[in-house]
Write a protein that holds these residues in place. Structure first.
Motif, PDB file in Angstrom:
ATOM      1  N   ASP A  56      18.709  26.451 -29.074  1.00  0.00           N
ATOM      2  CA  ASP A  56      18.708  27.947 -29.369  1.00  0.00           C
ATOM      3  C   ASP A  56      20.041  28.446 -29.134  1.00  0.00           C
ATOM      4  O   ASP A  56      20.316  29.580 -29.594  1.00  0.00           O
ATOM      5  N   ASP A  57      20.914  27.712 -28.434  1.00  0.00           N
ATOM      6  CA  ASP A  57      22.179  27.932 -28.144  1.00  0.00           C
ATOM      7  C   ASP A  57      22.973  27.424 -29.194  1.00  0.00           C
ATOM      8  O   ASP A  57      24.111  26.838 -28.690  1.00  0.00           O
ATOM      9  N   ASP A  58      23.085  27.725 -30.444  1.00  0.00           N
ATOM     10  CA  ASP A  58      23.721  26.915 -31.362  1.00  0.00           C
ATOM     11  C   ASP A  58      25.211  27.073 -31.154  1.00  0.00           C
ATOM     12  O   ASP A  58      26.138  26.247 -31.315  1.00  0.00           O
ATOM     13  N   ASP A  59      25.651  28.364 -30.931  1.00  0.00           N
ATOM     14  CA  ASP A  59      27.032  28.645 -30.704  1.00  0.00           C
ATOM     15  C   ASP A  59      27.536  27.641 -29.634  1.00  0.00           C
ATOM     16  O   ASP A  59      28.805  27.387 -29.886  1.00  0.00           O
ATOM     17  N   TYR A  60      26.999  27.605 -28.446  1.00  0.00           N
ATOM     18  CA  TYR A  60      27.621  26.790 -27.488  1.00  0.00           C
ATOM     19  C   TYR A  60      27.573  25.372 -27.869  1.00  0.00           C
ATOM     20  O   TYR A  60      28.552  24.700 -27.595  1.00  0.00           O
ATOM     21  N   VAL A  61      26.553  25.014 -28.563  1.00  0.00           N
ATOM     22  CA  VAL A  61      26.617  23.506 -29.150  1.00  0.00           C
ATOM     23  C   VAL A  61      27.832  23.198 -29.830  1.00  0.00           C
ATOM     24  O   VAL A  61      28.437  22.236 -29.833  1.00  0.00           O
ATOM     25  N   TYR A  62      27.965  24.160 -31.087  1.00  0.00           N
ATOM     26  CA  TYR A  62      29.200  23.884 -31.827  1.00  0.00           C
ATOM     27  C   TYR A  62      30.355  23.894 -30.986  1.00  0.00           C
ATOM     28  O   TYR A  62      31.419  23.146 -31.396  1.00  0.00           O
ATOM     29  N   GLY A  63      30.677  24.777 -29.946  1.00  0.00           N
ATOM     30  CA  GLY A  63      31.787  25.046 -29.465  1.00  0.00           C
ATOM     31  C   GLY A  63      32.115  23.718 -28.425  1.00  0.00           C
ATOM     32  O   GLY A  63      33.085  23.241 -28.471  1.00  0.00           O
ATOM     33  N   ALA A  64      31.023  23.022 -27.985  1.00  0.00           N
ATOM     34  CA  ALA A  64      31.219  21.917 -27.198  1.00  0.00           C
ATOM     35  C   ALA A  64      31.400  20.823 -27.999  1.00  0.00           C
ATOM     36  O   ALA A  64      32.110  20.010 -27.645  1.00  0.00           O
ATOM     37  N   LEU A  65      30.718  20.783 -29.269  1.00  0.00           N
ATOM     38  CA  LEU A  65      31.100  19.598 -30.158  1.00  0.00           C
ATOM     39  C   LEU A  65      32.785  19.552 -30.314  1.00  0.00           C
ATOM     40  O   LEU A  65      33.359  18.417 -30.567  1.00  0.00           O
ATOM     41  N   TYR A  66      33.179  20.816 -30.579  1.00  0.00           N
ATOM     42  CA  TYR A  66      34.567  20.704 -30.815  1.00  0.00           C
ATOM     43  C   TYR A  66      35.362  20.590 -29.920  1.00  0.00           C
ATOM     44  O   TYR A  66      36.649  19.870 -29.680  1.00  0.00           O
ATOM     45  N   ALA A  67      34.913  20.788 -28.655  1.00  0.00           N
ATOM     46  CA  ALA A  67      35.798  20.850 -27.512  1.00  0.00           C
ATOM     47  C   ALA A  67      35.809  19.144 -26.804  1.00  0.00           C
ATOM     48  O   ALA A  67      36.638  18.766 -26.275  1.00  0.00           O
ATOM     49  N   GLY A  68      34.961  18.381 -27.748  1.00  0.00           N
ATOM     50  CA  GLY A  68      35.080  16.989 -27.415  1.00  0.00           C
ATOM     51  C   GLY A  68      33.908  16.262 -26.784  1.00  0.00           C
ATOM     52  O   GLY A  68      33.932  15.087 -26.261  1.00  0.00           O
ATOM     53  N   ALA A  69      32.787  16.944 -26.548  1.00  0.00           N
ATOM     54  CA  ALA A  69      31.455  16.343 -26.084  1.00  0.00           C
ATOM     55  C   ALA A  69      31.075  15.269 -26.744  1.00  0.00           C
ATOM     56  O   ALA A  69      31.172  15.238 -27.988  1.00  0.00           O
ATOM     57  N   SER A  70      30.547  14.325 -26.141  1.00  0.00           N
ATOM     58  CA  SER A  70      30.049  13.045 -26.683  1.00  0.00           C
ATOM     59  C   SER A  70      28.570  13.133 -26.888  1.00  0.00           C
ATOM     60  O   SER A  70      27.984  12.028 -27.473  1.00  0.00           O
ATOM     61  N   GLY A  71      27.791  13.969 -26.323  1.00  0.00           N
ATOM     62  CA  GLY A  71      26.386  14.055 -26.664  1.00  0.00           C
ATOM     63  C   GLY A  71      25.827  15.307 -26.329  1.00  0.00           C
ATOM     64  O   GLY A  71      26.494  16.029 -25.466  1.00  0.00           O
ATOM     65  N   PHE A  72      24.503  15.446 -26.586  1.00  0.00           N
ATOM     66  CA  PHE A  72      23.703  16.527 -26.285  1.00  0.00           C
ATOM     67  C   PHE A  72      22.342  16.345 -25.835  1.00  0.00           C
ATOM     68  O   PHE A  72      21.853  15.737 -26.154  1.00  0.00           O
ATOM     69  N   LEU A  73      22.000  17.001 -24.806  1.00  0.00           N
ATOM     70  CA  LEU A  73      20.667  16.876 -24.094  1.00  0.00           C
ATOM     71  C   LEU A  73      20.073  18.177 -23.813  1.00  0.00           C
ATOM     72  O   LEU A  73      20.918  19.283 -23.914  1.00  0.00           O
ATOM     73  N   VAL A  74      18.557  18.576 -23.919  1.00  0.00           N
ATOM     74  CA  VAL A  74      17.905  19.627 -23.882  1.00  0.00           C
ATOM     75  C   VAL A  74      17.682  19.615 -22.381  1.00  0.00           C
ATOM     76  O   VAL A  74      17.033  18.499 -21.936  1.00  0.00           O
ATOM     77  N   LYS A  75      17.440  20.666 -21.854  1.00  0.00           N
ATOM     78  CA  LYS A  75      17.304  20.729 -20.416  1.00  0.00           C
ATOM     79  C   LYS A  75      15.547  20.353 -19.936  1.00  0.00           C
ATOM     80  O   LYS A  75      15.159  19.950 -18.888  1.00  0.00           O
ATOM     81  N   ASP A  76      14.611  20.555 -21.151  1.00  0.00           N
ATOM     82  CA  ASP A  76      13.389  20.106 -20.907  1.00  0.00           C
ATOM     83  C   ASP A  76      13.005  18.776 -21.245  1.00  0.00           C
ATOM     84  O   ASP A  76      11.800  18.373 -21.320  1.00  0.00           O
ATOM     85  N   MET A  77      14.146  17.945 -21.462  1.00  0.00           N
ATOM     86  CA  MET A  77      13.654  16.625 -21.608  1.00  0.00           C
ATOM     87  C   MET A  77      13.306  15.813 -20.410  1.00  0.00           C
ATOM     88  O   MET A  77      13.507  16.345 -19.283  1.00  0.00           O
ATOM     89  N   ALA A  78      12.234  14.632 -20.563  1.00  0.00           N
ATOM     90  CA  ALA A  78      12.091  14.097 -19.476  1.00  0.00           C
ATOM     91  C   ALA A  78      13.266  13.377 -18.660  1.00  0.00           C
ATOM     92  O   ALA A  78      14.448  13.156 -19.347  1.00  0.00           O
TER      93      ALA A  78
END
Length: 221
Positions: free
Chosen positions: A86-108
Motif C-alpha cells: 500500500d506504501d507504493d511511494d515509499y517502495v519506489y523511493g527505496a528502489l531508486y535509493a538502492g534497496a536490494s529487496g522488499f518484504l511485507v511486515k505480515d510475512m512469516a
C-alpha cells in the motif's frame, strides 16, 4: 558464512521478534539494532553488516534516506526494506535509493529469514511474478523523470539476457528461452552485474527499463 544483520525499525516488538528467531540460527547473527534511520547509517558504517533489515517510517531519518546513504557509502551492506504494497511511494523511493529487496511486515518470520539469506548471497529477493508487478507499476509512474540510459560494454547476448531479466524471468526460465544451461544463464547474469556495476537483479531490471529494452504501456495490468 555467518550473515551479519542489523535490524532497523522504530518498533521494538518487530526487532525483538526478529532477533529472537535469528538467535537460534547458526548462519545468521544480529550484530546491531537501530530505532532511527540515522542510527542505522551509523551502525552500518561501524559494524559492517552483510544485510540491513530496514523499516521505512522511522523518526529523525526515514528508511529511504538511510538506504540512500548506506548504498552510496563504502560499505557492501545490502538493504532489505520492510514495507507494505500500500506504501507504493515509499517502495519506489527505496528502489531508486538502492534497496536490494522488499518484504511485507505480515510475512512469516521464516520467510523473512529466508529473504535475508537470499540477499546476503547476492541473489534475487523478489520472486519473478512480484518483480513484474512491482516494476510494471514503477515504470508507469510519471515521476521522477529519468534520462534514457545507454548500455555500453555488453554483448548482444548479454543484452538479450538483460531483457529477459527485466521481463521477470527466473534463471531457469531464461535458460529455457535461450536454449542454454542454468549455469550459463547465471554466468551471464554475473557478467551483467559486473559490467553495469549493479548491486543486484533489481537494479538490472531498472537499468533495462531506463535503457528502453522493455516498455510497459501505461495502465497495463
Amino acid at each position: 558464512m555467518t550473515v551479519r544483520v542489523i535490524l532497523a525499525d522504530d518498533q521494538e516488538l518487530i526487532r525483538t521478534a526478529l532477533r529472537m528467531v535469528m538467535a537460534d540460527l547458526e548462519d545468521v547473527e544480529v550484530v546491531g539494532e537501530a530505532s532511527t534511520g540515522a542510527e542505522a547509517v551509523a551502525l552500518t558504517e561501524e559494524l559492517g553488516p552483510h544485510v540491513v533489515v530496514m523499516d521505512i517510517r522511522m523518526p529523525e531519518m526515514d528508511g529511504i534516506e538511510a538506504t540512500r546513504r548506506i548504498t552510496a557509502g563504502s560499505t557492501d551492506a545490502r538493504i532489505v526494506v520492510l514495507t507494505t504494497f500500500d506504501d507504493d511511494d515509499y517502495v519506489y523511493g527505496a528502489l531508486y535509493a538502492g534497496a536490494s529487496g522488499f518484504l511485507v511486515k505480515d510475512m512469516a518470520l521464516d520467510d523473512i529469514i529466508g529473504a535475508v539469506r537470499v540477499v546476503a548471497a547476492g541473489d534475487a529477493l523478489i520472486a519473478p511474478g512480484v518483480t513484474r508487478r512491482l516494476i510494471r507499476d514503477f515504470t508507469a509512474r510519471p515521476e521522477p523523470v529519468r534520462a534514457h540510459r545507454e548500455l555500453s560494454g555488453i554483448t548482444d547476448r548479454e543484452r538479450e539476457v538483460l531483457t529477459l531479466v527485466a521481463s521477470g524471468l527466473s534463471n531457469t526460465e531464461i535458460a529455457a528461452e535461450l536454449y542454454i544451461s542454468v549455469a550459463t544463464a547465471k554466468t551471464y547474469l554475473t557478467r551483467l552485474l559486473t559490467k553495469l556495476d549493479a548491486r543486484d537483479r533489481v537494479q538490472l531490471v531498472i537499468m533495462a527499463y531506463e535503457a528502453g529494452l522493455v516498455s510497459v504501456p501505461r495502465g497495463a495490468s
